[in-house]
Design an enzyme around this catalytic site. Structure first.
Site, PDB file in Angstrom:
ATOM      1  N   SER A   1       5.692 -34.975   7.955  1.00  0.00           N
ATOM      2  CA  SER A   1       4.911 -34.939   6.720  1.00  0.00           C
ATOM      3  C   SER A   1       4.783 -33.518   6.210  1.00  0.00           C
ATOM      4  O   SER A   1       4.801 -32.558   6.992  1.00  0.00           O
ATOM      5  CB  SER A   1       3.510 -35.493   7.022  1.00  0.00           C
ATOM      6  OG  SER A   1       2.598 -35.151   6.007  1.00  0.00           O
TER       7      SER A   1
ATOM      8  N   TYR B   1      -3.974 -34.223  11.777  1.00  0.00           N
ATOM      9  CA  TYR B   1      -2.759 -35.002  11.513  1.00  0.00           C
ATOM     10  C   TYR B   1      -1.559 -34.077  11.349  1.00  0.00           C
ATOM     11  O   TYR B   1      -0.511 -34.281  11.976  1.00  0.00           O
ATOM     12  CB  TYR B   1      -2.972 -35.828  10.241  1.00  0.00           C
ATOM     13  CG  TYR B   1      -1.767 -36.604   9.761  1.00  0.00           C
ATOM     14  CD1 TYR B   1      -1.426 -37.818  10.340  1.00  0.00           C
ATOM     15  CD2 TYR B   1      -0.985 -36.123   8.711  1.00  0.00           C
ATOM     16  CE1 TYR B   1      -0.331 -38.536   9.888  1.00  0.00           C
ATOM     17  CE2 TYR B   1       0.111 -36.835   8.256  1.00  0.00           C
ATOM     18  CZ  TYR B   1       0.435 -38.045   8.849  1.00  0.00           C
ATOM     19  OH  TYR B   1       1.521 -38.740   8.392  1.00  0.00           O
TER      20      TYR B   1
ATOM     21  N   LYS C   1       1.744 -33.810  13.751  1.00  0.00           N
ATOM     22  CA  LYS C   1       3.101 -33.969  13.222  1.00  0.00           C
ATOM     23  C   LYS C   1       3.939 -32.730  13.537  1.00  0.00           C
ATOM     24  O   LYS C   1       5.124 -32.833  13.866  1.00  0.00           O
ATOM     25  CB  LYS C   1       3.052 -34.215  11.707  1.00  0.00           C
ATOM     26  CG  LYS C   1       2.612 -35.632  11.332  1.00  0.00           C
ATOM     27  CD  LYS C   1       3.659 -36.648  11.749  1.00  0.00           C
ATOM     28  CE  LYS C   1       3.245 -38.078  11.473  1.00  0.00           C
ATOM     29  NZ  LYS C   1       4.178 -39.063  12.091  1.00  0.00           N
TER      30      LYS C   1
END
Lengths: 323, 323
Positions: free
Chosen positions: A124, A148, A152
Site C-alpha cells: 500500500s 498498517y 505493510k
C-alpha cells in the site's frame, strides 16, 4: 499449468481478481489448473467455473494454517489478506498479528515447503508518511505514519529478503487508493473519494469532508486487478532485488472528481454532493501522498487507468449502474 | 536519576559505551543511579564503579528474558544486541530470531511493562542497498541487500511505530562502519578498512583486498559512543515521527587511509600493507554505500569525527599503542 492460491479472496479486490482469472483461464502467462480461495470467512466459489476451486476459511496467523495452504505447492500465490488501516490503528495487537505475523507465517510456510512460488504481495502507499515532495519518487524512504503502513513496509522487506535468498519469488505492489469502491459507504477516512462518485450515481446524497483542491493517488478496481495479474507474470530478473514498487495511479483532485461526475451523471447528480468540512478527516488526508513518479512500474509494464472519466465509466459498467 | 540497561554490553561498542557512562556518571542529561549490563555471554562489570551494576547473561529472543530485563523499568535502554551481517547471512533462522524477534521481544516487553523508556536502537547503514546516488540523502529508501540489513530495517520500522503510539520513546541510529576496530582481525568483509590501519600500527602485515579508490562511510568507536549517548538525551519532539537516521561519518578512501597511516606511523609502517586483490570482497564492497548527506542528524546535534587523522590518533591513544 499452475495452481493459484488467493489469500484474502473474499474481499472486494480478491473477488474481482478471481472473476478476472476465471474469465481469462490463465494468469502470469500460464493456464490455471485449479484455484484455492482462502479468507477469514469462507469465500464463495465463482459461478459456472470449469476448473476445480477449493474454498477455505483460514486465518493466516494461526499456526499451521499457512502450511496447509501451501501443502499442494500453488505456483502463484496472491497475498491480499490484511486488516485495514483503521482497524490496525485501533487494535494494535490484531494488526501486528494479522498483517505482520500472518505475512511472516506465509513466507515461512513456503520456505519449509521447499519450493519457490511467485508470491504477489498487496502492499500500500500507506508505507509512506508525510512530509512528501510533490511527486514521490521510486527511491523515497518508507516512514509510515500508521501501524498498517508499518506492517505493510515490514512485509515488503520480508518479501524482498526471502526473494533475494531464493526462498520465494515475490513481487510487492503498492496499491493506490481504490476509487470507485463499489458497495456501501464505510468508515474509512478515504471513503469519501469513492463516496462522492458512488452515492450520487445511485441517487443518494454524499458528504464531502475536505476542500475541492485535495489531490490523491487513485486507481480503479480494474486497474488494481491488472496490477496483480501483471505482477503474477512479470520477469523477476527484470525487477531485480528491489521487489516492491508503487503502482501507477492517477493524481486526481476532488474538483476533477466533481467535474467528471457532472459530465457523466449530469448537474443534478453532482448537486447530491454536500460539502461539510470535517477537521479530523482534513488533518488525516493532509498527511497522505498526493502523487507519485512511478517510472519503475511503468517500465515493467504496469498500466494505470486512462483518466478519471474512464474510472467512473468503468464503475458504471462493472456494477451495472442505471443512469 | 536513571537506571540504564545496555543490551549487547559485552561487544566492542557496548564495552566502550559502558566505560564512557561510568566515567561521566550521567547520560542523556540525567545522573545514572544504576546499570544493568546484558549480553548472551555475561558482561564483565567495569572496574572501580561506585554505582550498582548488575551483569546478566540473557538471550533477548528467549521468551520471558526481555520481560525480566525491563521489570525494574530502566529509563534508558541501549539495544545493541545483534548477530553480525556475515552470520545473519549464513544462518537465516538465527538472524531473524536474534535480530528481528529479539528486537520485537524487547518492544513487546516494554509495552506490557506499561512505561515509556528512551530506547536507543543501534541500526546500520546496511539498511541501504545499491545502486546509490553519490551521497545518500536522508529520504533515500531502505532496500537492504542482506538479511542483516533487512532485520535492522524492520527494527527501525517497529521502533518508529511503537514510538508514534507512545509505547516507547525510541531513537534509531544508523551506525557507519566502525574504524579503527581494536583487537584481532575478523572475517568481516569490511574488516580491511580497520586492518590496514590497525595491523601496521602493531607491526603486523595487513592485506588490502580492494583498490585504493574505494570510498566508504566510517566513524570511530569514540564517535559511535557519542552517537549513542547523544541519542539517549535528544529531544523526541525535535526528532518527530521519523525516528531513525543515518549518523554523520566520514567518506574516506583507502588511499586517504594509507596517506594518513604514512603521516602518523611513517613510511615503513605503511609498507606493511600488502595489496592482494580479492574479487569476492571487491564485489561485496561495490554494493556498499560510499557517502551520505546526514543533514538531519547534524541538525539534531550528532557529531562526526573531525577527520581521518583524528580517528587514527584516537585509536592510538585509546588502545595504548606504542609507536
Amino acid at each position: 499449468m499452475t495452481h493459484v492460491l488467493v489469500i484474502g479472496a473474499a474481499g472486494m479486490i480478491g473477488r474481482k481478481l478471481v472473476d478476472q482469472m476465471v474469465s481469462d483461464g490463465r494468469v502470469g502467462g500460464k493456464e490455471i489448473s485449479r484455484m484455492t480461495l482462502a479468507d477469514v470467512v469462507e469465500p464463495t466459489a465463482p459461478a459456472g467455473v470449469a476448473m476445480p476451486v477449493s474454498c477455505v476459511a483460514a486465518d493466516l496467523a494461526t499456526p499451521g494454517v499457512a502450511d496447509d495452504l501451501v501443502a499442494h505447492h500453488p505456483g502463484v500465490i496472491f497475498h491480499l489478506a490484511a486488516i485495514v488501516s483503521g482497524e490496525a490503528e485501533a487494535n494494535f495487537e490484531k494488526g501486528y498479528r494479522i498483517n505482520m505475523q500472518g505475512t511472516l507465517s506465509l513466507l515461512e510456510a513456503v520456505r519449509h515447503a521447499n519450493y519457490c512460488p511467485r508470491i504477489v504481495y498487496a502492499s500500500s502507499i500507506a508505507v509512506f508518511g508525510a512530509p512528501f515532495p510533490n511527486a514521490i519518487p521510486d527511491d523515497f524512504h518508507q516512514t509510515p505514519l500508521t501501524s498498517y503502513g508499518t506492517q505493510k513496509a515490514i512485509g515488503e522487506l520480508l518479501v524482498a529478503d526471502y526473494s533475494r535468498k531464493g526462498l520465494i519469488d515475490g513481487i510487492g505492489v503498492r496499491l493506490p487508493t481504490i476509487v470507485v469502491r463499489p458497495g456501501k459507504p464505510n468508515k474509512a477516512a478515504s471513503g469519501f473519494f469513492s463516496g462522492i462518485i458512488r452515492e450520487p450515481l445511485n441517487g443518494v446524497e454524499a458528504v464531502l469532508p475536505v476542500s475541492t483542491d485535495v489531490m490523491h493517488w487513485m486507481a480503479s478496481p480494474r486497474a488494481a486487478v491488472g496490477f496483480l495479474t501483471h505482477a503474477a507474470g512479470v520477469d523477476g530478473e527484470a525487477v531485480g532485488p528491489r521487489r516492491n514498487m508503487t503502482m501507477p495511479g492517477l493524481a486526481v483532485t476532488v474538483a476533477q472528481e466533481i467535474e467528471t461526475l457532472t459530465k457523466v451523471g449530469g448537474l443534478e447528480c453532482a448537486k447530491l454532493i454536500r460539502h461539510e468540512p470535517d477537521d479530523t478527516i482534513m488533518r488525516i488526508v493532509a498527511g497522505w501522498p498526493r502523487a507519485f513518479d512511478t517510472a519503475r512500474a511503468l517500465k515493467l509494464g504496469f498500466v494505470a487507468d486512462e483518466n478519471f472519466e474512464a474510472i467512473v465509466r468503468n464503475y458504471i459498467a462493472d456494477e451495472g449502474i442505471a443512469l
